[in-house]
Scaffold this motif. Sequence first.
Motif, PDB file in Angstrom:
ATOM      1  N   ALA A 141      -6.785   1.800   4.917  1.00 48.50           N
ATOM      2  CA  ALA A 141      -5.430   1.322   5.232  1.00 48.50           C
ATOM      3  C   ALA A 141      -5.337  -0.190   5.048  1.00 48.50           C
TER       4      ALA A 141
ATOM      5  N   VAL B 268      -6.978  -6.532  -6.104  1.00 48.01           N
ATOM      6  CA  VAL B 268      -5.633  -5.941  -6.173  1.00 48.01           C
ATOM      7  C   VAL B 268      -4.731  -6.655  -7.182  1.00 48.01           C
TER       8      VAL B 268
ATOM      9  N   PHE C 227     -12.770  -1.281   3.304  1.00 45.62           N
ATOM     10  CA  PHE C 227     -12.282  -1.675   1.986  1.00 45.62           C
ATOM     11  C   PHE C 227     -12.057  -3.184   2.036  1.00 45.62           C
ATOM     12  N   ALA C 228     -12.143  -3.811   0.899  1.00 45.54           N
ATOM     13  CA  ALA C 228     -11.779  -5.229   0.830  1.00 45.54           C
ATOM     14  C   ALA C 228     -10.756  -5.372  -0.285  1.00 45.54           C
TER      15      ALA C 228
ATOM     16  N   LYS D  76      -2.098   6.119  -1.460  1.00 43.53           N
ATOM     17  CA  LYS D  76      -2.756   7.009  -2.441  1.00 43.53           C
ATOM     18  C   LYS D  76      -4.282   6.997  -2.308  1.00 43.53           C
TER      19      LYS D  76
ATOM     20  N   SER E 206       0.838  -1.210   0.000  1.00 40.96           N
ATOM     21  CA  SER E 206       0.000   0.000   0.000  1.00 40.96           C
ATOM     22  C   SER E 206       0.876   1.265   0.000  1.00 40.96           C
TER      23      SER E 206
HETATM   24  O1  PMT Z   1      -2.648   2.638  -0.631  1.00 39.15           O
HETATM   25  P1  PMT Z   1      -2.797   2.355  -2.120  1.00 39.15           P
HETATM   26  O2  PMT Z   1      -1.486   2.003  -2.756  1.00 39.15           O
HETATM   27  O3  PMT Z   1      -3.514   3.465  -2.826  1.00 39.15           O
HETATM   28  O4  PMT Z   1      -3.687   1.035  -2.256  1.00 39.15           O
HETATM   29  C1  PMT Z   1      -5.036   1.068  -1.911  1.00 39.15           C
HETATM   30  C2  PMT Z   1      -5.488  -0.230  -1.183  1.00 39.15           C
HETATM   31  C3  PMT Z   1      -5.353  -1.417  -2.130  1.00 39.15           C
HETATM   32  C4  PMT Z   1      -4.635  -0.471   0.061  1.00 39.15           C
HETATM   33  C5  PMT Z   1      -6.980   0.018  -0.775  1.00 39.15           C
HETATM   34  O5  PMT Z   1      -7.746   0.242  -1.924  1.00 39.15           O
HETATM   35  C6  PMT Z   1      -7.545  -1.189  -0.010  1.00 39.15           C
HETATM   36  O6  PMT Z   1      -8.039  -2.148  -0.562  1.00 39.15           O
HETATM   37  N1  PMT Z   1      -7.466  -1.118   1.346  1.00 39.15           N
HETATM   38  C7  PMT Z   1      -7.837  -2.209   2.269  1.00 39.15           C
HETATM   39  C8  PMT Z   1      -6.702  -3.161   2.434  1.00 39.15           C
HETATM   40  C9  PMT Z   1      -7.031  -4.299   3.388  1.00 39.15           C
HETATM   41  O7  PMT Z   1      -6.374  -4.431   4.383  1.00 39.15           O
HETATM   42  O8  PMT Z   1      -8.067  -5.016   3.068  1.00 39.15           O
HETATM   43  P2  PMT Z   1      -8.610  -6.308   3.916  1.00 39.15           P
HETATM   44  O9  PMT Z   1      -9.601  -6.911   3.004  1.00 39.15           O
HETATM   45  O10 PMT Z   1      -7.461  -7.139   4.366  1.00 39.15           O
HETATM   46  O11 PMT Z   1      -9.283  -5.704   5.192  1.00 39.15           O
HETATM   47  C10 PMT Z   1     -10.684  -5.374   5.236  1.00 39.15           C
HETATM   48  C11 PMT Z   1     -10.904  -4.096   6.011  1.00 39.15           C
HETATM   49  O12 PMT Z   1     -10.555  -4.301   7.388  1.00 39.15           O
HETATM   50  C12 PMT Z   1     -10.109  -2.931   5.528  1.00 39.15           C
HETATM   51  O13 PMT Z   1     -10.914  -1.793   5.556  1.00 39.15           O
HETATM   52  C13 PMT Z   1      -8.970  -2.825   6.532  1.00 39.15           C
HETATM   53  O14 PMT Z   1      -8.536  -1.477   6.696  1.00 39.15           O
HETATM   54  C14 PMT Z   1      -9.615  -3.349   7.805  1.00 39.15           C
HETATM   55  N2  PMT Z   1      -8.683  -4.040   8.725  1.00 39.15           N
HETATM   56  C15 PMT Z   1      -7.923  -5.084   8.320  1.00 39.15           C
HETATM   57  C16 PMT Z   1      -7.113  -5.751   9.216  1.00 39.15           C
HETATM   58  C17 PMT Z   1      -7.083  -5.305  10.555  1.00 39.15           C
HETATM   59  N3  PMT Z   1      -6.284  -5.877  11.429  1.00 39.15           N
HETATM   60  N4  PMT Z   1      -7.842  -4.274  10.931  1.00 39.15           N
HETATM   61  C18 PMT Z   1      -8.643  -3.644  10.048  1.00 39.15           C
HETATM   62  O15 PMT Z   1      -9.349  -2.684  10.424  1.00 39.15           O
END
Ligand code: PMT
Length: 401
Positions: free
Chosen positions: A275, A351, A323-324, A215, A212
């Motif tokens: 994030a 991604v 986000f997912a 952006k 990440s």
């Molecule tokens: O930063 P860039 O380069 O612009 O890229 C953007 C991105 C790909 C990072 C963004 O678009 C994105 O997809 N962000 C979420 C990344 C992620 O961790 O996804 P996840 O599917 O693993 O998690 C689901 C959600 O839970 C996310 O909102 C995450 O922030 C949250 N999470 C995850 C793990 C954790 N321990 N705590 C959380 O709150």
Amino acid sequence: MNSLKNKNIVIGVCGGIAIYKVLDAISRLRKAEANVHVIMTKDAQEFIKPLTFMTMSNNPVHLDIFDPVDERFVEHIHLAKIADAILIAPATANTIAKIANGFADNLLTATVLATKAPVILAPGMNSNMLNNPATIQNLEVLKSRSFKFLSTNSGFLACGDYGDGRMAEGIEIYNYLDEFFTKKDLAGMKVLVSAGPTIAPIDPVRYITNHSSGKMGYAIAKRAKYRGAEVVLLAGKLSIEAEGIDNVIRVDTADEMFEAAKEIYPDVDAVIMSAAVSDYKLENVYEDKMKKTGDDLSLKLIRTPDILKYLGEHKTKQILVGFAAETKDLHHYAKAKIESKNLDFIVANNVKSKDAGFGHDTNIAEIIFENGENIQLPKMQKVELADIILDNIKNLYKEID
Ligand code: PMT
């Protein structure tokens, strides 16, 4: 939402070495489909020929009150009337003094005197000239008359001095105007946006992280701010500058992000977790640099707190957006996350897709709502996606209100 499209920006260019930065600003404004009309003072023409500004702005350049570009119009009155804003860059000490004293001795000062449009000055001059009591007083006069200013930067000056007085860069001028013209439809809202990766340290010199850049989160924070929201940016290790965001909380690890999010959460109306938070951390972080041996190495990883899940469980008034980031079965996994984390909606991005996800300026996303409805979006700039996310938050916020 392109706030600058079809806006008439009159740019008064004065004679200062920072004049070259104005060309960059004009190029950016034109890409945003603004109409740029340049007025050059006589001194400005000593630095750069009008031809350059004519080519960059794609419009004739206005030079002299008695030699109008179009004889049908009284030029200064016409420019004063069509302007949605007048930008003066570089605003020299001389032109600032003239405007503060109501002079109309050239096309630029006459246009400023005749306009009802907002006038924005980007001063650029030597530190001593900027700090001279005469200039300070003139700037105060203009501030009291609601003229607007882009602040100067400190650094190496063209004359060889080091200090304050460097004119804002082209990108800063562009961002200022973009924010200036953006409708403040999120005024009164406070939003928390998380961005970038967190890290899981191994020892004092190594850590585990992800791709990440920050952006996506920065785009959301920036658009929310431009649209009038109060923004807190909770930033992991960004590989970009969080330019223009005043309230940035920097963290390294998932635990630090969790603690900061918990503290701010009760005060905010919406949270957008873009994030890429580490799901695992080392059970035992090495206190000193780990020495390599001839053997393979296994590290024991344990779960980090799920921040979004915690926020979902402690939701009161907040709109919660996750986000997912997936590489397959995007819709299926994203839907499961809405339920397990009690979200209002989720922004799902694959991604592995070209031009989407980590590091790119563009993204391809599907927004899935808690009631099962969904919007499949085409490839777009992350700032455009940010606006769509914020539009949906605004709609939900209105429903709560
Ligand atoms: O930063 P860039 O380069 O612009 O890229 C953007 C991105 C790909 C990072 C963004 O678009 C994105 O997809 N962000 C979420 C990344 C992620 O961790 O996804 P996840 O599917 O693993 O998690 C689901 C959600 O839970 C996310 O909102 C995450 O922030 C949250 N999470 C995850 C793990 C954790 N321990 N705590 C959380 O709150």
